[in-house]
Design an enzyme around this catalytic site. Structure first.
Site, PDB file in Angstrom:
ATOM      1  N   THR A  10       1.020  -1.446   0.159  1.00 30.07           N
ATOM      2  CA  THR A  10       0.033   0.176  -0.143  1.00 30.07           C
ATOM      3  C   THR A  10       1.032   1.030  -0.396  1.00 30.07           C
ATOM      4  O   THR A  10       0.518   2.113   0.481  1.00 30.07           O
ATOM      5  CB  THR A  10      -0.815   0.048   1.306  1.00 30.07           C
ATOM      6  OG1 THR A  10       0.341   0.214   2.460  1.00 30.07           O
ATOM      7  CG2 THR A  10      -1.910  -1.051   1.363  1.00 30.07           C
ATOM      8  N   TYR A  46       3.237   5.060   6.223  1.00 27.48           N
ATOM      9  CA  TYR A  46       3.065   5.242   4.506  1.00 27.48           C
ATOM     10  C   TYR A  46       1.072   6.333   4.841  1.00 27.48           C
ATOM     11  O   TYR A  46       0.410   6.078   4.031  1.00 27.48           O
ATOM     12  CB  TYR A  46       2.395   4.148   3.998  1.00 27.48           C
ATOM     13  CG  TYR A  46       3.071   2.911   3.678  1.00 27.48           C
ATOM     14  CD1 TYR A  46       5.028   3.164   3.474  1.00 27.48           C
ATOM     15  CD2 TYR A  46       3.246   1.650   3.030  1.00 27.48           C
ATOM     16  CE1 TYR A  46       5.383   2.633   3.316  1.00 27.48           C
ATOM     17  CE2 TYR A  46       4.350   1.170   2.900  1.00 27.48           C
ATOM     18  CZ  TYR A  46       5.546   1.392   3.161  1.00 27.48           C
ATOM     19  OH  TYR A  46       6.705   0.169   2.445  1.00 27.48           O
ATOM     20  N   LYS A 196       6.561   0.093 -19.562  1.00 22.59           N
ATOM     21  CA  LYS A 196       5.943   1.047 -19.580  1.00 22.59           C
ATOM     22  C   LYS A 196       6.513   2.740 -20.030  1.00 22.59           C
ATOM     23  O   LYS A 196       5.541   3.738 -20.507  1.00 22.59           O
ATOM     24  CB  LYS A 196       4.218   1.440 -19.249  1.00 22.59           C
ATOM     25  CG  LYS A 196       4.852   1.336 -17.632  1.00 22.59           C
ATOM     26  CD  LYS A 196       3.401   1.659 -16.417  1.00 22.59           C
ATOM     27  CE  LYS A 196       3.642   2.244 -14.803  1.00 22.59           C
ATOM     28  NZ  LYS A 196       2.580   1.895 -13.835  1.00 22.59           N
ATOM     29  N   ARG A 209       9.857   8.327  -7.947  1.00 19.77           N
ATOM     30  CA  ARG A 209      10.746   8.418  -9.204  1.00 19.77           C
ATOM     31  C   ARG A 209      11.568   8.922  -9.654  1.00 19.77           C
ATOM     32  O   ARG A 209      12.313   9.173 -10.718  1.00 19.77           O
ATOM     33  CB  ARG A 209      10.268   7.543 -10.197  1.00 19.77           C
ATOM     34  CG  ARG A 209       9.491   5.802  -9.893  1.00 19.77           C
ATOM     35  CD  ARG A 209       9.182   5.147 -10.651  1.00 19.77           C
ATOM     36  NE  ARG A 209       7.422   6.126 -10.609  1.00 19.77           N
ATOM     37  CZ  ARG A 209       5.818   5.328 -11.089  1.00 19.77           C
ATOM     38  NH1 ARG A 209       6.410   4.783 -11.045  1.00 19.77           N
ATOM     39  NH2 ARG A 209       4.971   6.291 -10.425  1.00 19.77           N
ATOM     40  N   GLY A 261       3.120  -3.493  -5.941  1.00 26.52           N
ATOM     41  CA  GLY A 261       1.724  -2.417  -6.076  1.00 26.52           C
ATOM     42  C   GLY A 261       1.625  -1.687  -6.632  1.00 26.52           C
ATOM     43  O   GLY A 261       1.455  -0.784  -6.408  1.00 26.52           O
TER      44      GLY A 261
END
Ligand code: NAP
Length: 381
Positions: A10, A46, A196, A209, A261
């Site tokens: 998650t 999180y 992708k 990222r 995830g």
């Protein structure tokens, strides 16, 4: 615990992979349960993920295992003191709407707390029935071993995908010595191995990222080549690149679960299907040869990048910050510096992330660059 081979995480709920549609995320978790996934991972750190997961899993709580993590809520510096752990466990129970946690994992190393104290606190929670098992994650390897010597961790969390193989290689001897289950995370390489992404991919600064070394420079090119290789292999067997990526992780000794995830039902279904298939042995051998060639190229390029970042004038602060993080993480993964030696500089650098648009930050970054030049021997590169 009999954990399903595929586990669902998650982390995305904290916004690290951009904004997510919460209703679709809920459908994804329900579908995962329907498909036989019984292991769900979250963390106190999180955002409100524990709360959301607790709400979704409540109707079938007894049929699933919940793993969460302790040590860093709302803070950069971890706290694994007995008092913090006991308080944090109560709070996780409340957010998850449960009175026990199946797997309670140390999230990061806290050098200020003796490991004995943390282990004692975790063992106490087991005795009291507040947690069933405990595990560790994100620790230097000697610290992981210390936990194994002093206590009985069930598992260790490790970033492990074909694009990030170092942690697994370091942990394998501990798995053999202490029977420590390896729970692999980011098994799709944070989406990198899905095929992708393109060469010129850009991420927003809030997306992890943007900063993650996996998506920078030669490391990103290397990941894209692996994704292409997996696409070719998948074509032979009617599998998608991400299914090859997950099956590859599951083919490794000691891996008890591949965490992924996805935040859509479609991605989830694709990922779960990976556990029904095994990559044939001859293809695994061929992949090993491919990785050997790739690794040689990558090491050389990474050393050149470290040198360039450390000797050239730094670019504007956002870019300089990403570059210096790349230097630290890459030097660590190449074994050029020890984690203990570099951790104080890392914390200082990471602490600057929210002031990159402020005056004077350029000087602070330059100072960190100079300190890194002193601890990383450029002649050895
Ligand atoms: N990352 C960490 O630092 C870390 C550390 C410890 C534990 N964990 C746990 O491990 C879990 C898994 O790690 P992770 O979230 O990094 O896993 P991951 O699956 O490697 O990365 C998630 C990213 O990959 C994309 N993705 C996944 N499957 C896809 C598919 N079939 N097609 C296209 N895109 C796909 C997701 O996009 P969509 O959102 O579009 O589906 C998302 O952006 C975490 O959620 C967390 O519970 C993570």
């Amino acid at each position: 615990m009999k954990i399903s081979e595929i586990g669902i995480g998650t982390y995305a709920l904290s916004g690290v992979y951009g904004a997510k549609d919460l209703e679709e995320f809920k459908r994804t978790i329900y579908r995962a349960h329907e498909l036989g996934v019984n292991f769900f991972d979250t963390a106190e750190a999180y955002g409100n993920a524990e709360q959301i997961l607790g709400e979704i899993l409540k109707p079938f709580r007894e049929e699933v295992y919940i793993a969460t993590k302790v040590g860093v809520r709302g803070n950069i510096k971890p706290d694994l003191s007995r008092d913090y752990i006991r308080k944090a466990c109560e709070e996780s129970h409340r957010r998850l709407q449960t009175d026990y946690i199946d797997l309670y994992q140390v999230h990061f190393h806290d050098p200020a707390t003796p490991i004995e104290e943390t282990v004692e606190a975790l063992e106490e929670l087991v005795e009291e029935g507040k947690i069933r098992y405990y595990g560790v994650g994100h620790l230097p390897i000697d610290v992981t071993e210390e936990y194994c010597r002093l206590g009985k961790p069930f598992s260790v969390l490790a970033e492990f995908s074909a694009a990030a193989r170092e942690s697994y290689e370091k942990l394998l001897p501990l798995y053999k010595k202490y029977n420590l289950g390896i729970i692999a995370f980011s098994t799709t390489g944070r989406g990198l191995l899905t095929g992708k992404f393109k060469e010129n991919q850009k991420f927003e600064p809030g997306d992890i990222r943007y900063l993650d070394p996996l998506f920078q420079r030669e490391r990103f090119q290397h990941g894209l080549r692996i994704a292409r290789k997996f696409a070719e292999l998948g074509e032979k067997y009617g599998k998608t690149p991400v299914q090859v990526a997950i099956a590859w992780v599951l083919a490794h000794e000691g891996v008890i679960c591949a965490l992924t995830g996805p935040s859509t039902v479609e991605h989830l279904e694709e990922n779960v299907e990976a556990s029904e298939w095994e990559i044939p042995k001859e293809d695994l051998r061929e992949l090993e040869e491919f990785f050997k060639r790739e690794d040689e190229w990558l090491r050389q390029k990474q050393k050149e990048s470290i040198k360039q970042i450390l000797i050239r004038p730094l670019p504007e602060p956002q870019k300089a910050f990403v570059d210096l993080i790349y230097v630290i993480e890459t030097a660590l993964s190449l074994g050029i510096i020890a984690e203990k030696e570099i951790l104080p500089v890392f914390y200082e650098l990471y602490g600057l992330r929210k002031e990159l648009d402020k005056e004077g930050v350029g000087e602070k970054l330059k100072d960190i660059q100079a300190r890194l030049r002193r601890v990383i021997s450029l002649d050895a590169l």
